[in-house]
Design a protein around this motif. Structure first.
Motif, PDB file in Angstrom:
ATOM      1  N   TRP A 143       1.790 -65.717 -41.541  1.00  0.00           N
ATOM      2  CA  TRP A 143       2.147 -67.131 -41.386  1.00  0.00           C
ATOM      3  C   TRP A 143       2.598 -67.817 -42.957  1.00  0.00           C
ATOM      4  N   GLY A 144       1.631 -67.555 -43.738  1.00  0.00           N
ATOM      5  CA  GLY A 144       1.603 -68.811 -44.729  1.00  0.00           C
ATOM      6  C   GLY A 144       2.496 -67.671 -45.751  1.00  0.00           C
ATOM      7  N   GLY A 145       2.614 -65.949 -45.712  1.00  0.00           N
ATOM      8  CA  GLY A 145       3.829 -65.740 -46.647  1.00  0.00           C
ATOM      9  C   GLY A 145       5.640 -66.115 -45.976  1.00  0.00           C
ATOM     10  N   ILE A 146       5.256 -66.390 -45.159  1.00  0.00           N
ATOM     11  CA  ILE A 146       7.082 -66.333 -44.494  1.00  0.00           C
ATOM     12  C   ILE A 146       7.281 -67.628 -45.484  1.00  0.00           C
ATOM     13  N   PHE A 147       6.688 -68.684 -44.950  1.00  0.00           N
ATOM     14  CA  PHE A 147       6.779 -70.190 -45.886  1.00  0.00           C
ATOM     15  C   PHE A 147       6.925 -70.047 -47.134  1.00  0.00           C
ATOM     16  N   TRP A 148       6.169 -69.179 -48.232  1.00  0.00           N
ATOM     17  CA  TRP A 148       6.155 -69.498 -49.864  1.00  0.00           C
ATOM     18  C   TRP A 148       7.284 -68.319 -49.754  1.00  0.00           C
ATOM     19  N   VAL A 149       7.245 -67.548 -49.560  1.00  0.00           N
ATOM     20  CA  VAL A 149       8.612 -66.584 -49.581  1.00  0.00           C
ATOM     21  C   VAL A 149       9.953 -67.125 -50.095  1.00  0.00           C
ATOM     22  N   MET A 150      10.003 -68.532 -48.878  1.00  0.00           N
ATOM     23  CA  MET A 150      11.509 -69.046 -48.677  1.00  0.00           C
ATOM     24  C   MET A 150      11.450 -70.258 -49.860  1.00  0.00           C
ATOM     25  N   LEU A 151       9.816 -70.862 -50.420  1.00  0.00           N
ATOM     26  CA  LEU A 151      10.245 -71.176 -52.106  1.00  0.00           C
ATOM     27  C   LEU A 151      10.441 -69.973 -53.228  1.00  0.00           C
ATOM     28  N   MET A 152      10.373 -68.999 -53.020  1.00  0.00           N
ATOM     29  CA  MET A 152      10.326 -68.363 -54.064  1.00  0.00           C
ATOM     30  C   MET A 152      11.396 -67.683 -54.321  1.00  0.00           C
ATOM     31  N   ARG A 153      12.039 -67.540 -52.821  1.00  0.00           N
ATOM     32  CA  ARG A 153      13.704 -67.630 -53.553  1.00  0.00           C
ATOM     33  C   ARG A 153      14.734 -68.920 -54.262  1.00  0.00           C
ATOM     34  N   ARG A 154      14.064 -70.024 -54.232  1.00  0.00           N
ATOM     35  CA  ARG A 154      14.974 -71.271 -54.815  1.00  0.00           C
ATOM     36  C   ARG A 154      14.498 -71.732 -55.902  1.00  0.00           C
ATOM     37  N   TYR A 155      12.637 -71.463 -55.991  1.00  0.00           N
ATOM     38  CA  TYR A 155      12.128 -71.965 -56.944  1.00  0.00           C
ATOM     39  C   TYR A 155      11.340 -70.623 -58.001  1.00  0.00           C
ATOM     40  N   GLY A 156      11.638 -69.720 -57.587  1.00  0.00           N
ATOM     41  CA  GLY A 156      10.649 -68.948 -58.973  1.00  0.00           C
ATOM     42  C   GLY A 156       9.370 -68.503 -58.158  1.00  0.00           C
ATOM     43  N   ARG A 157       9.092 -67.214 -59.017  1.00  0.00           N
ATOM     44  CA  ARG A 157       8.004 -67.011 -58.291  1.00  0.00           C
ATOM     45  C   ARG A 157       6.057 -68.324 -59.091  1.00  0.00           C
ATOM     46  N   LEU A 158       6.464 -67.460 -60.883  1.00  0.00           N
ATOM     47  CA  LEU A 158       5.028 -68.589 -61.003  1.00  0.00           C
ATOM     48  C   LEU A 158       5.674 -69.905 -59.796  1.00  0.00           C
ATOM     49  N   PRO A 159       6.384 -71.370 -60.198  1.00  0.00           N
ATOM     50  CA  PRO A 159       5.382 -72.096 -59.890  1.00  0.00           C
ATOM     51  C   PRO A 159       4.788 -71.595 -58.378  1.00  0.00           C
ATOM     52  N   VAL A 160       6.011 -70.991 -57.689  1.00  0.00           N
ATOM     53  CA  VAL A 160       4.736 -71.099 -56.192  1.00  0.00           C
ATOM     54  C   VAL A 160       3.108 -71.163 -56.191  1.00  0.00           C
ATOM     55  N   LEU A 161       3.485 -69.548 -56.901  1.00  0.00           N
ATOM     56  CA  LEU A 161       2.082 -69.010 -56.676  1.00  0.00           C
ATOM     57  C   LEU A 161       1.279 -69.764 -57.746  1.00  0.00           C
ATOM     58  N   PHE A 162       1.641 -70.295 -58.688  1.00  0.00           N
ATOM     59  CA  PHE A 162       0.845 -71.512 -59.063  1.00  0.00           C
ATOM     60  C   PHE A 162      -0.092 -72.449 -58.035  1.00  0.00           C
ATOM     61  N   TRP A 163       0.287 -73.629 -57.440  1.00  0.00           N
ATOM     62  CA  TRP A 163       0.279 -74.220 -56.757  1.00  0.00           C
ATOM     63  C   TRP A 163      -0.404 -73.914 -55.718  1.00  0.00           C
ATOM     64  N   SER A 164       0.076 -72.387 -54.806  1.00  0.00           N
ATOM     65  CA  SER A 164      -0.183 -72.437 -53.917  1.00  0.00           C
ATOM     66  C   SER A 164      -2.144 -71.932 -54.326  1.00  0.00           C
ATOM     67  N   GLN A 165      -2.412 -71.036 -55.100  1.00  0.00           N
ATOM     68  CA  GLN A 165      -3.372 -70.579 -55.736  1.00  0.00           C
ATOM     69  C   GLN A 165      -4.074 -72.267 -55.949  1.00  0.00           C
ATOM     70  N   LEU A 166      -3.935 -73.085 -56.214  1.00  0.00           N
ATOM     71  CA  LEU A 166      -4.124 -74.388 -56.814  1.00  0.00           C
ATOM     72  C   LEU A 166      -4.945 -75.014 -55.681  1.00  0.00           C
ATOM     73  N   PHE A 167      -4.203 -74.838 -53.754  1.00  0.00           N
ATOM     74  CA  PHE A 167      -4.743 -75.657 -52.901  1.00  0.00           C
ATOM     75  C   PHE A 167      -5.423 -74.684 -52.140  1.00  0.00           C
ATOM     76  N   ALA A 168      -5.672 -72.965 -52.233  1.00  0.00           N
ATOM     77  CA  ALA A 168      -6.204 -72.443 -51.804  1.00  0.00           C
ATOM     78  C   ALA A 168      -7.306 -72.191 -52.401  1.00  0.00           C
ATOM     79  N   LEU A 169      -7.822 -72.965 -53.772  1.00  0.00           N
ATOM     80  CA  LEU A 169      -9.060 -72.961 -54.384  1.00  0.00           C
ATOM     81  C   LEU A 169      -9.599 -74.024 -54.071  1.00  0.00           C
ATOM     82  N   ALA A 170      -8.531 -75.317 -53.839  1.00  0.00           N
ATOM     83  CA  ALA A 170      -9.565 -76.452 -53.732  1.00  0.00           C
ATOM     84  C   ALA A 170      -9.267 -76.822 -51.917  1.00  0.00           C
ATOM     85  N   PHE A 171      -8.996 -75.753 -50.820  1.00  0.00           N
ATOM     86  CA  PHE A 171      -9.802 -75.828 -49.656  1.00  0.00           C
ATOM     87  C   PHE A 171     -11.286 -74.651 -49.496  1.00  0.00           C
ATOM     88  N   LEU A 172     -11.018 -73.365 -50.622  1.00  0.00           N
ATOM     89  CA  LEU A 172     -12.031 -72.747 -50.193  1.00  0.00           C
ATOM     90  C   LEU A 172     -13.554 -73.770 -50.680  1.00  0.00           C
TER      91      LEU A 172
END
Length: 534
Positions: A143-172
């Motif tokens: 389910w996460g992949g479907i959500f993130w690809v929506m943001l990437m279509r609008r705002y680009g690959r890099l910022p979505v990748l950066f913020w998602s991995q930052l939060f993933a690290l925090a939750f880990l």
């Protein structure tokens, strides 16, 4: 070999698009539109391009360095076009996105290595740990992949990748320090939801920076990253948790995620290039400021007004999912990959449980056994690289300079006999407690899964060149949903009826889907692509 710029001239950006793929040689051709509307049937041979487009238009096409293939998409006369980047720059991005794609399943696999330690800490059984944490975290990967690809279509690959991995690290980190099972399960699931972003970003990045004829080869590398990742953590951390607390395993996993986040922040660039814009809006900043604004999403927010609107973005995945050239092969792949996820989450139970249910392996032996699928993925990557290139070049020669997307699926015919052999051998090995059969069967099955997955990703990407993100998200969803529930029934079923029956039934189901999906798609694929094109 990555592409270099060719000396031939690019088509002027003001030329008007022809709505048909069958080109009138007297017309001007918009090659951006041609590439997207071709949807799986591309002219690749430069000599055939002269027939297709006419001598004048064909002379404007940019070719591969050896002059043997037309580059698709055609690189723009712009150094900012990622298709024009140097080989080193492209391969660095491929390495980083592959390392990033390792993160979600690698983190999920830490739970496999830690399953008995977690059960002891939280005073429960290994089955409860599997059901409450492993299975639901795998479910959220899809389910996460479907959500993130929506943001990437609008705002680009890099910022979505950066913020998602930052939060993933925090939750880990939250899972590492979790005081209770409920907190641990919540943190692990949230880490999976945010962490899955690279598993859909990779297809975008590969198609953004590499030309069509190199994409399957590069996808092979990226795909190997997320296929191998769930086996790396049980292998590495199995030895660790045999000596120290499972929290150390999650701490080391957090360090790896931090390294990946560092590489994304300091070395990755935005690969999204708005090829349809006749005139690109000027950059409002330069240097370090532009770098920071692009990383955190300011640049993407400014560019969003030039990109698809929210209604299109929200419905884009559904718009792809129902099309027959996509649906049948993805349903087939969901079971192929899904059962492998089940194998990964339950093999540790079979290997660690005492006879007659399992082998009674020590923690060290279980960890060592996970070297098998790691070697198998690397072998599958090596075989797939050469097989996919051979099939592509053979298909181009056979079709008079044109490439047909359905040729990608010939690799499935190599993969499926290996899949059946691997699953039956694995089932017999578990049922008869044969270590040799367990290792051989597991390895053969993973080679088959690696080959099949690359073929399906490459085929779907060729069919939908404008929907690489949605294709990747839906494939990620299919394989995750196809596998998260397997752990619920596999061990009880094998205990009751024998592992050979369980894995035999799973292999039979996969072969039945293969016989339905792949030959039909190959025979009817060109009709499906023309009739149900985006």
């Amino acid at each position: 070999m990555a592409l270099e710029d060719a000396s031939s001239e690019q088509l002027p950006s003001e030329t008007k698009a022809d709505d048909s793929v069958d080109v009138d040689v007297t017309d001007e051709v918009d090659f951006v539109t041609y590439y997207e509307q071709a949807t799986g049937r591309l002219v690749v041979d430069p000599e055939q391009a002269k027939v297709e487009f006419g001598e004048v238009m064909a002379s404007r096409l940019k070719l591969s360095p050896d002059g043997s293939k037309v580059l698709w998409p055609q690189p723009a006369n712009d150094p900012n076009d990622p298709q024009n980047w140097s080989n080193f720059r492209k391969n660095m991005h491929l390495i980083i996105i592959t390392m990033s794609a390792v993160v979600p399943d690698f983190d999920s696999g830490i739970g496999i290595a830690s399953i008995f330690g977690l059960a002891q800490t939280y005073h429960t059984s290994s089955g409860v740990i599997n059901n409450l944490t492993s299975n639901w975290s795998i479910f959220l990967l899809g389910w996460g992949g479907i959500f993130w690809v929506m943001l990437m279509r609008r705002y680009g690959r890099l910022p979505v990748l950066f913020w998602s991995q930052l939060f993933a690290l925090a939750f880990l980190l939250g899972a590492t320090l979790a005081p209770s099972l409920a907190t641990f399960a919540g943190m692990r699931c949230l880490s999976a939801f945010f962490g899955t972003c690279p598993q859909v970003t990779g297809l975008y990045v590969v198609t953004d920076i590499f030309p069509f004829h190199l994409q399957a080869r590069k996808l092979n590398i990226w795909t190997a990253g997320f296929v191998i990742s769930p086996f790396l953590s049980p292998f590495v951390f199995g030895f660790l948790v045999a000596r120290v607390s499972w929290r150390w395993a999650y701490a080391v996993g957090s360090v790896y995620s931090a390294i990946v986040l560092f590489l994304i922040a300091f070395f990755m660039e935005e690969t999204m290039y708005d090829r349809h814009l006749v005139s690109k809006p000027p950059r409002t900043s330069t240097g370090l400021r532009y770098r920071i604004e692009t990383l955190i999403g300011v640049t993407g927010y400014k560019m969003a007004k030039f990109r698809p609107r929210w209604p299109e973005v929200l419905l884009a995945s559904l718009d792809v999912a129902w099309r027959p050239q996509f649906f049948f092969v993805v349903l087939f792949e969901a079971f192929v990959f899904g059962f492998s996820i089940g194998v990964n989450t339950t093999n540790v139970v079979f290997m660690g449980s005492p006879p007659p249910v399992g082998f009674g392996f020590s923690q060290y032996a279980v960890a060592g056994a996970y070297a098998t699928p790691i070697v198998a993925v690397l072998l599958g990557e090596l075989i797939g690289r050469h097989v996919n290139d051979f099939i592509m070049n053979l298909n181009i020669r056979k079709n008079g300079g044109f490439f047909e997307a359905e040729s990608r699926l010939w690799t499935c015919y190599l993969a499926m006999p290996l899949y059946v052999c691997g699953f039956l051998t694995l089932g017999a090995g578990i049922q008869n407690l044969s270590e040799v059969a367990l290792i051989m069967g597991w390895g053969i099955a993973i080679v088959a899964i690696t080959l099949n997955t690359v073929a399906v990703y490459a085929y779907c990407n060729d069919c939908f060149p404008r929907r690489a993100g949605e294709v990747s998200a839906l494939l990620n969803f299919a394989r995750s949903v196809g596998g998260f529930a397997v752990a619920y029934f596999q061990v009880p079923w094998a205990t009751k009826s024998g592992a050979l029956m369980v894995f035999g039934v799973e292999a039979a189901l996969v072969i039945a889907l293969f016989l339905i999906a792949v030959p039909m798609t190959q025979m009817k694929g060109s009709y499906f692509r023309a009739r149900f094109a985006l």
